[in-house]
Scaffold this motif. Structure first.
Motif, PDB file in Angstrom:
ATOM      1  N   GLN A  42       1.130  -1.539   0.057  1.00 30.00           N
ATOM      2  CA  GLN A  42       0.332  -0.297   0.149  1.00 30.00           C
ATOM      3  C   GLN A  42       1.059   1.169   0.213  1.00 30.00           C
ATOM      4  OE1 GLN A  42      -3.513  -0.265  -0.100  1.00 30.00           O
ATOM      5  NE2 GLN A  42      -3.257  -2.062  -0.223  1.00 30.00           N
ATOM      6  N   GLY A  43       0.279   2.060  -0.368  1.00 27.01           N
ATOM      7  CA  GLY A  43       1.023   4.047   0.244  1.00 27.01           C
ATOM      8  C   GLY A  43       0.661   4.028   0.974  1.00 27.01           C
TER       9      GLY A  43
ATOM     10  N   ASN B   1     -15.059   6.603  -4.035  1.00 26.89           N
ATOM     11  CA  ASN B   1     -13.416   7.578  -3.903  1.00 26.89           C
ATOM     12  C   ASN B   1     -12.445   6.599  -4.280  1.00 26.89           C
ATOM     13  OD1 ASN B   1     -12.420   9.920  -3.783  1.00 26.89           O
ATOM     14  ND2 ASN B   1     -12.809  10.348  -2.527  1.00 26.89           N
ATOM     15  N   ALA B   2     -11.910   7.065  -5.679  1.00 30.23           N
ATOM     16  CA  ALA B   2     -10.547   6.278  -5.727  1.00 30.23           C
ATOM     17  C   ALA B   2      -9.382   6.735  -5.495  1.00 30.23           C
ATOM     18  CB  ALA B   2     -10.047   5.916  -7.303  1.00 30.23           C
ATOM     19  N   GLY B   3      -9.178   8.314  -5.131  1.00 35.37           N
ATOM     20  CA  GLY B   3      -7.818   8.967  -3.897  1.00 35.37           C
ATOM     21  C   GLY B   3      -6.859   8.945  -5.384  1.00 35.37           C
ATOM     22  N   VAL B   4      -5.701   7.796  -5.455  1.00 35.92           N
ATOM     23  CA  VAL B   4      -5.334   8.605  -6.339  1.00 35.92           C
ATOM     24  C   VAL B   4      -4.480   6.870  -6.885  1.00 35.92           C
ATOM     25  CG1 VAL B   4      -2.387   9.138  -6.390  1.00 35.92           C
ATOM     26  CG2 VAL B   4      -3.627  10.281  -4.210  1.00 35.92           C
ATOM     27  N   THR B   5      -4.600   7.212  -7.834  1.00 38.19           N
ATOM     28  CA  THR B   5      -4.147   5.994  -8.563  1.00 38.19           C
ATOM     29  C   THR B   5      -2.861   6.152 -10.026  1.00 38.19           C
ATOM     30  OG1 THR B   5      -6.714   5.602  -9.084  1.00 38.19           O
ATOM     31  CG2 THR B   5      -5.124   4.246 -11.078  1.00 38.19           C
ATOM     32  N   GLN B   6      -2.453   4.412  -9.818  1.00 38.62           N
ATOM     33  CA  GLN B   6      -0.858   5.132  -9.913  1.00 38.62           C
ATOM     34  C   GLN B   6      -0.759   3.662 -11.345  1.00 38.62           C
ATOM     35  OE1 GLN B   6       1.558   5.699  -6.225  1.00 38.62           O
ATOM     36  NE2 GLN B   6       2.839   4.636  -8.376  1.00 38.62           N
ATOM     37  N   THR B   7      -0.712   3.302 -12.601  1.00 36.87           N
ATOM     38  CA  THR B   7      -0.405   2.707 -12.851  1.00 36.87           C
ATOM     39  C   THR B   7       1.184   2.804 -14.190  1.00 36.87           C
ATOM     40  OG1 THR B   7      -1.159   3.852 -15.291  1.00 36.87           O
ATOM     41  CG2 THR B   7      -2.847   2.255 -13.870  1.00 36.87           C
ATOM     42  N   PRO B   8       1.488   1.314 -14.352  1.00 37.02           N
ATOM     43  CA  PRO B   8       1.319  -0.175 -13.891  1.00 37.02           C
ATOM     44  C   PRO B   8       1.290  -0.650 -12.272  1.00 37.02           C
ATOM     45  CG  PRO B   8       3.405  -0.075 -14.652  1.00 37.02           C
ATOM     46  CD  PRO B   8       2.418   1.329 -14.594  1.00 37.02           C
ATOM     47  N   LYS B   9       0.908  -0.806 -11.541  1.00 34.46           N
ATOM     48  CA  LYS B   9       1.712  -1.744 -10.756  1.00 34.46           C
ATOM     49  C   LYS B   9       2.578  -2.071 -10.762  1.00 34.46           C
ATOM     50  CE  LYS B   9      -3.226  -2.698  -8.257  1.00 34.46           C
ATOM     51  NZ  LYS B   9      -3.780  -1.640  -9.263  1.00 34.46           N
ATOM     52  N   PHE B  10       3.359  -3.085 -11.632  1.00 34.42           N
ATOM     53  CA  PHE B  10       4.300  -4.244 -11.696  1.00 34.42           C
ATOM     54  C   PHE B  10       5.013  -3.194 -13.619  1.00 34.42           C
ATOM     55  CE2 PHE B  10       4.556  -6.095  -8.051  1.00 34.42           C
ATOM     56  CZ  PHE B  10       2.828  -5.965  -7.417  1.00 34.42           C
ATOM     57  N   CYS B  91       3.414   8.129  -6.294  1.00 37.97           N
ATOM     58  CA  CYS B  91       2.649   9.417  -6.638  1.00 37.97           C
ATOM     59  C   CYS B  91       1.853   9.719  -5.447  1.00 37.97           C
ATOM     60  CB  CYS B  91       2.107   9.169  -7.684  1.00 37.97           C
ATOM     61  SG  CYS B  91       1.357  10.998  -8.014  1.00 37.97           S
ATOM     62  N   ALA B  92       1.564  11.599  -4.831  1.00 43.60           N
ATOM     63  CA  ALA B  92       1.213  10.915  -4.018  1.00 43.60           C
ATOM     64  C   ALA B  92       0.343  12.806  -4.624  1.00 43.60           C
ATOM     65  CB  ALA B  92       2.285  11.750  -2.607  1.00 43.60           C
ATOM     66  N   SER B  93      -0.985  12.898  -3.689  1.00 39.28           N
ATOM     67  CA  SER B  93      -0.611  14.540  -3.356  1.00 39.28           C
ATOM     68  C   SER B  93      -1.640  15.449  -2.814  1.00 39.28           C
ATOM     69  CB  SER B  93      -1.906  14.314  -4.936  1.00 39.28           C
ATOM     70  OG  SER B  93      -3.276  14.125  -4.111  1.00 39.28           O
ATOM     71  N   SER B  94      -1.464  16.765  -2.211  1.00 38.85           N
ATOM     72  CA  SER B  94      -2.384  17.686  -0.986  1.00 38.85           C
ATOM     73  C   SER B  94      -2.851  18.762  -2.563  1.00 38.85           C
ATOM     74  CB  SER B  94      -0.839  18.029  -0.952  1.00 38.85           C
ATOM     75  OG  SER B  94       0.190  18.538  -1.302  1.00 38.85           O
ATOM     76  N   GLY B  99       2.137  21.825   3.877  1.00 39.22           N
ATOM     77  CA  GLY B  99       1.416  22.083   5.209  1.00 39.22           C
ATOM     78  C   GLY B  99       0.063  21.196   5.461  1.00 39.22           C
ATOM     79  N   SER B 100       0.043  20.293   3.798  1.00 42.81           N
ATOM     80  CA  SER B 100      -1.391  19.504   4.283  1.00 42.81           C
ATOM     81  C   SER B 100      -1.024  17.846   3.707  1.00 42.81           C
ATOM     82  CB  SER B 100      -2.148  19.810   3.118  1.00 42.81           C
ATOM     83  OG  SER B 100      -2.105  20.071   1.678  1.00 42.81           O
ATOM     84  N   PRO B 101      -1.179  17.111   4.396  1.00 43.49           N
ATOM     85  CA  PRO B 101      -1.187  15.629   4.241  1.00 43.49           C
ATOM     86  C   PRO B 101      -1.059  15.205   2.953  1.00 43.49           C
ATOM     87  CG  PRO B 101      -3.434  15.665   6.005  1.00 43.49           C
ATOM     88  CD  PRO B 101      -2.824  17.656   5.260  1.00 43.49           C
ATOM     89  N   LEU B 102      -0.173  14.716   2.505  1.00 40.96           N
ATOM     90  CA  LEU B 102       0.007  13.740   1.370  1.00 40.96           C
ATOM     91  C   LEU B 102      -0.687  12.619   1.379  1.00 40.96           C
ATOM     92  CD1 LEU B 102       3.995  14.042   0.769  1.00 40.96           C
ATOM     93  CD2 LEU B 102       2.186  14.990  -0.213  1.00 40.96           C
ATOM     94  N   HIS B 103      -1.609  12.770  -0.026  1.00 39.44           N
ATOM     95  CA  HIS B 103      -2.441  11.048  -0.308  1.00 39.44           C
ATOM     96  C   HIS B 103      -1.415  10.349  -1.229  1.00 39.44           C
ATOM     97  CE1 HIS B 103      -6.328  12.544   1.919  1.00 39.44           C
ATOM     98  NE2 HIS B 103      -5.740  14.246   1.620  1.00 39.44           N
ATOM     99  N   PHE B 104      -1.249   9.061  -0.754  1.00 36.23           N
ATOM    100  CA  PHE B 104      -0.490   8.438  -1.812  1.00 36.23           C
ATOM    101  C   PHE B 104      -1.055   7.166  -2.468  1.00 36.23           C
ATOM    102  CE2 PHE B 104       4.180   9.022  -0.716  1.00 36.23           C
ATOM    103  CZ  PHE B 104       4.051   9.698   0.999  1.00 36.23           C
ATOM    104  N   GLY B 105      -0.711   7.103  -3.588  1.00 39.16           N
ATOM    105  CA  GLY B 105      -1.578   6.115  -4.067  1.00 39.16           C
ATOM    106  C   GLY B 105      -0.524   4.850  -3.698  1.00 39.16           C
TER     107      GLY B 105
END
Lengths: 113, 113
Positions: A42-43, B1-10, B91-94, B99-105
Motif C-alpha cells: 500500500q501507499g 472515491n479512488a483517491g490517487v491511482t497509479q499505473t502500472p502496478k509492476f 505518486c502523492a497529492s495534497s 503543510g497539508s497531508p500527502l495522499h499516496f497511491g
C-alpha cells in the motif's frame, strides 16, 4: 546529511503491549512533523502531524506523538497495540526548499499474538 | 472515491528502455509529487508540481522527467532506464504545496535488469 533518523529498523511487541517508535531530526527552525504508516503493498497513510501549539498530538487509530524541541524528537506512542498495527512507520520532517519533506528510513513493527 | 491511482502496478524493463508511470487523482488537489522508496532510505522526492502548469525538481531528479498534463494527472518518465532506478515509485497529492497531508497511491514496483 541525514535529516530524519529512526533508530529502530525493526521492533517486535506483543499484542496489548505499549509501543514507542523513535524519531529524531535535525532542522534549523521549528519543523513540521509527520508520522505515516504503510501496510504491505500500500501507499503511506497519515497518522498525525505537528505544526505548532500543543506538543502532544493525537492521531488516528489511537496513536499519539510528542514533540520535544530540546531533544529534537517526535516519538510515536500507542498504549495498547493491536495485531492490525503491524506495518512500517515513517517519520517525516519539513519543509525543505519550500515544498519537500524528508522521510526517515522507517521502522517495521511486528505484533506477536 | 479512488483517491490517487497509479499505473502500472509492476513493470520490468531492460537497461536503456523507456517508460512512463501514470498518476491521476480525483480529489481536486493542486499539488502532486513523485517519490521513490528504496530499502533503508525512506522516501525521496523526485519531482513535484505545486500547481497545474508548474513542475520542480526534488531531491533525486536525475534520470527522470515529469509532465503535469492537467490538474488531475502527473506522469513520470524514464527516458533510458538504469538498474539504479529499480525502486518502488509513489505518486502523492495534497491540496496545497505545503503543510497539508500527502495522499499516496499504492505504488509502482519497477525492476530494471
Amino acid at each position: 546529511a541525514q535529516s530524519v533518523t529512526q533508530p529502530d529498523i525493526h521492533i517486535t511487541v506483543s499484542e496489548g503491549a505499549s509501543l514507542e517508535l523513535r524519531c529524531n531530526y535535525s532542522y534549523g527552525a521549528t519543523p513540521y512533523l509527520f508520522w505515516y504508516v504503510q501496510s504491505p503493498g500500500q501507499g503511506l497513510q497519515l497518522l498525525l502531524k505537528y505544526f505548532s501549539g500543543d506538543t502532544l498530538v493525537q492521531g488516528i487509530k489511537g496513536f499519539e506523538a510528542e514533540f520535544k524541541r530540546s531533544q529534537s524528537s517526535f516519538n510515536l506512542r500507542k498504549p495498547s497495540v493491536h495485531w492490525s498495527d503491524a506495518a512500517e512507520y515513517f517519520c517525516a520532517v519539513g519543509p525543505y526548499n519550500n515544498n519537500d519533506m524528508r522521510f526517515g528510513a522507517g521502522t517495521r513493527l511486528t505484533v506477536k499474538p | 472515491n479512488a483517491g490517487v491511482t497509479q499505473t502500472p502496478k509492476f513493470q520490468v524493463l531492460k537497461t536503456g528502455q523507456s517508460m512512463t508511470l501514470q498518476c491521476a487523482q480525483d480529489m481536486n488537489h493542486n499539488s502532486m509529487y513523485w517519490y521513490r522508496q528504496d530499502p533503508g532510505m525512506g522516501l525521496r522526492l523526485i519531482y513535484y508540481s505545486a500547481s497545474e502548469g508548474t513542475t520542480d525538481k526534488g531531491e533525486v531528479p536525475n534520470g527522470y522527467n515529469v509532465s503535469r498534463l492537467n490538474k488531475r494527472e502527473f506522469s513520470l518518465r524514464l527516458e533510458s532506464a538504469a538498474p539504479s532506478q529499480t525502486s518502488v515509485y509513489f505518486c502523492a497529492s495534497s491540496d496545497r504545496p505545503w503543510g497539508s497531508p500527502l495522499h499516496f497511491g499504492n505504488g509502482t514496483r519497477l525492476t530494471v535488469t
